[in-house]
Enzyme design. Structure first.
Site, PDB file in Angstrom:
ATOM      1  CG  HIS A  68      60.873 -20.173 -14.859  1.00 34.48           C
ATOM      2  ND1 HIS A  68      61.906 -21.052 -14.597  1.00 34.48           N
ATOM      3  CD2 HIS A  68      59.871 -20.527 -14.019  1.00 34.48           C
ATOM      4  CE1 HIS A  68      61.538 -21.891 -13.646  1.00 34.48           C
ATOM      5  NE2 HIS A  68      60.307 -21.591 -13.265  1.00 34.48           N
ATOM      6  CG  ASP A  86      59.866 -20.888 -21.241  1.00 36.09           C
ATOM      7  OD1 ASP A  86      59.186 -21.923 -21.388  1.00 36.09           O
ATOM      8  OD2 ASP A  86      60.175 -20.423 -20.127  1.00 36.09           O
ATOM      9  CD  GLN A 137      53.172 -21.129 -16.773  1.00 32.77           C
ATOM     10  OE1 GLN A 137      51.956 -21.325 -16.851  1.00 32.77           O
ATOM     11  NE2 GLN A 137      53.912 -21.681 -15.829  1.00 32.77           N
ATOM     12  CE  LYS A 152      55.605 -25.184 -15.678  1.00 37.61           C
ATOM     13  NZ  LYS A 152      55.457 -24.780 -14.274  1.00 37.61           N
ATOM     14  CB  CYS A 155      61.287 -19.813 -10.702  1.00 38.06           C
ATOM     15  SG  CYS A 155      61.441 -21.223  -9.639  1.00 38.06           S
TER      16      CYS A 155
HETATM   17  N1  PLP Z   1      59.418 -21.442 -17.957  1.00 40.96           N
HETATM   18  C1  PLP Z   1      58.285 -20.999 -17.405  1.00 40.96           C
HETATM   19  C2  PLP Z   1      57.633 -19.773 -17.973  1.00 40.96           C
HETATM   20  C3  PLP Z   1      57.713 -21.683 -16.341  1.00 40.96           C
HETATM   21  O1  PLP Z   1      56.579 -21.245 -15.795  1.00 40.96           O
HETATM   22  C4  PLP Z   1      58.370 -22.832 -15.832  1.00 40.96           C
HETATM   23  C5  PLP Z   1      57.825 -23.536 -14.649  1.00 40.96           C
HETATM   24  O2  PLP Z   1      57.180 -22.955 -13.829  1.00 40.96           O
HETATM   25  C6  PLP Z   1      59.542 -23.257 -16.453  1.00 40.96           C
HETATM   26  C7  PLP Z   1      60.043 -22.538 -17.515  1.00 40.96           C
HETATM   27  C8  PLP Z   1      60.281 -24.462 -15.988  1.00 40.96           C
HETATM   28  O3  PLP Z   1      59.526 -25.608 -16.117  1.00 40.96           O
HETATM   29  P1  PLP Z   1      60.014 -26.978 -15.458  1.00 40.96           P
HETATM   30  O4  PLP Z   1      60.306 -26.684 -14.024  1.00 40.96           O
HETATM   31  O5  PLP Z   1      58.850 -27.889 -15.656  1.00 40.96           O
HETATM   32  O6  PLP Z   1      61.220 -27.415 -16.204  1.00 40.96           O
END
Ligand code: PLP
Length: 406
Positions: free
Chosen positions: A123, A200, A203, A226, A364
């Site tokens: 992301h 991270d 997900q 999430k 993203c």
């Molecule tokens: N990392 C992953 C794999 C994500 O799917 C997301 C959000 O879609 C994020 C990071 C960022 O999360 P947030 O926008 O809640 O900070």
């Protein structure tokens, strides 16, 4: 154990509504999940019964809010099996958690020529903070590419790790491809070269159990929204020895021990990283969301969502105009696809007219789109409150959309 999905759905009031004259079918769970009534009630409970700023008060309400917030920290610690509550830092989301590591770890350990390896499926929030360091202190961001199925090759990681590699920052599950990366093996390889790992888990955390001690990851981040909690709250787990070594991220109240114009000393963990009034309402409600998930049972969730994913994947495959993007052997709850010759946005708009919420675009993850040479995907993402009938409706909707556009 079989989950009673109809009963579970009663806990999520938002699901019971019509959109554009159709029963809502919410398949955008990778972007954010819906909230059970118990989480919504918890937010109301704090504001109506014990709202007061935490940690600084001597009065009843402040003590009660503080105790509830710290209880949530304990719930989260136990949920991911961290060794200590002091390893749980509250942030405003996964994005901030990763920026915190980039900033503090970057300040302390990254110098000119240091390398940070990130995968091609990250992301943006796990790419851009490291790129900002490229400008600041000439750190080098090194890409670990995936293959056309959306899988990473472990042998390539061995080759990428160099003497100057200071960190590996990697997603557990891809929000676009659904790939579940072999994170234990990845961490083992990185550690065998003395490279710490930031995972991270944005997900992953909502889909299957995570034990940070078993993984042996150095840092792990996720967002509350999430995992059925509120927006604006996130978690950074860090091994105590790392958090002890890292400098504070932001300055302000709460993160200090004493302040004077001759110098300032910092608070103990985890408060050293929690400057300012925390989102204590969000934290308390996140604790409630995690209790909810624990009651449903993460093993049950993993099993059921896997059935949904398998069912959806088989159905999608039978539509010849659709091309699945991300066909890794191990995937979680995310199904991305394109219709050659039709823009994802148009498909998404037609589905919306039928009450079906999917996400379209780059999610993203623009490097993934660049890899496949596509403008974006249509992404259906599942939660344990989704039903097989909803996937049937998605299938019917897609057939209609393809007919209209081709
Ligand atoms: N990392 C992953 C794999 C994500 O799917 C997301 C959000 O879609 C994020 C990071 C960022 O999360 P947030 O926008 O809640 O900070």
């Amino acid at each position: 154990m079989n989950l009673d999905i109809n009963k579970i759905r009663e806990d999520f009031p938002i699901l019971n509504q019509q959109i554009n004259g159709h029963q809502l079918i919410y398949l955008d769970n990778a972007a954010t999940t819906q909230k059970p009534q118990s989480v919504i009630n918890k937010i109301t409970e704090v504001y109506t019964q014990y709202n007061a700023n935490v940690h600084r008060g001597v009065h009843y309400l402040s003590n009660k809010a503080t105790a509830a917030m710290e209880e949530a920290r304990k719930t989260i610690q136990q949920f991911i099996n961290a060794e200590s509550e002091t390893e749980i830092v509250f942030t405003c989301g996964a994005t901030e958690s990763m920026n915190l590591v980039a900033s503090s770890f970057g300040q302390k350990f990254l110098t000119e020529g240091s390398g940070v390896i990130v995968s091609e499926m990250e992301h943006h929030s796990n790419i851009v903070p490291w790129q900002l360091l490229e400008n600041q202190n000439k750190t080098k961001v090194v890409k670990w590419a995936f293959d056309d199925r959306g899988e990473l090759n472990l042998a390539e990681l061995e080759e990428l790790i160099a003497e100057n590699t200071k960190l590996l920052a990697i997603t557990y599950v891809s929000n676009t491809l659904g790939t579940i990366n072999p994170i234990e093996q990845i961490i083992e390889i990185a550690h065998s070269h003395n490279v710490p790992v930031l995972v991270d888990a944005s997900q992953a955390i909502q889909h299957f159990p995570i034990d940070v001690q078993q993984l042996d990851c150095d840092f792990l981040s996720f967002s509350g929204h999430k995992i059925y909690g509120p927006t604006g709250i996130g978690v950074l787990y860090g091994k105590k020895q790392w958090l002890d070594e890292l400098p504070p991220y932001q300055g302000g109240g709460e993160m200090i021990e004493t302040v004077s114009f001759n110098g300032t000393t910092f608070n103990q963990l985890p408060y050293k990283f929690e400057a300012g009034t925390p989102n204590y309402v969000g934290i308390i409600a996140l604790g409630e969301a995690i209790r909810y998930v624990q009651n449903v049972g993460l093993q049950n969730i993993a099993q059921y969502e896997n059935t949904l994913l398998q069912y959806a994947t088989d159905k999608i495959k039978s539509i010849s105009e659709l091309r699945q993007i991300g066909t890794a052997e191990r995937r979680a709850s995310v199904l991305s696809f394109v219709v050659d010759g039709a823009h994802p946005f148009d498909i998404g708009t037609i589905l919306d007219k039928m009450g079906i919420a999917v996400r379209t675009g780059t999610h993203c993850t623009e490097p993934i789109m660049q890899h496949f040479g596509i403008p974006g995907t249509i992404r259906a993402s599942f939660a344990f409150y989704n039903k097989m009938e909803e996937i049937d409706a998605l299938y019917d909707g897609l057939i209609r959309a393809v007919r209209m556009l081709k």
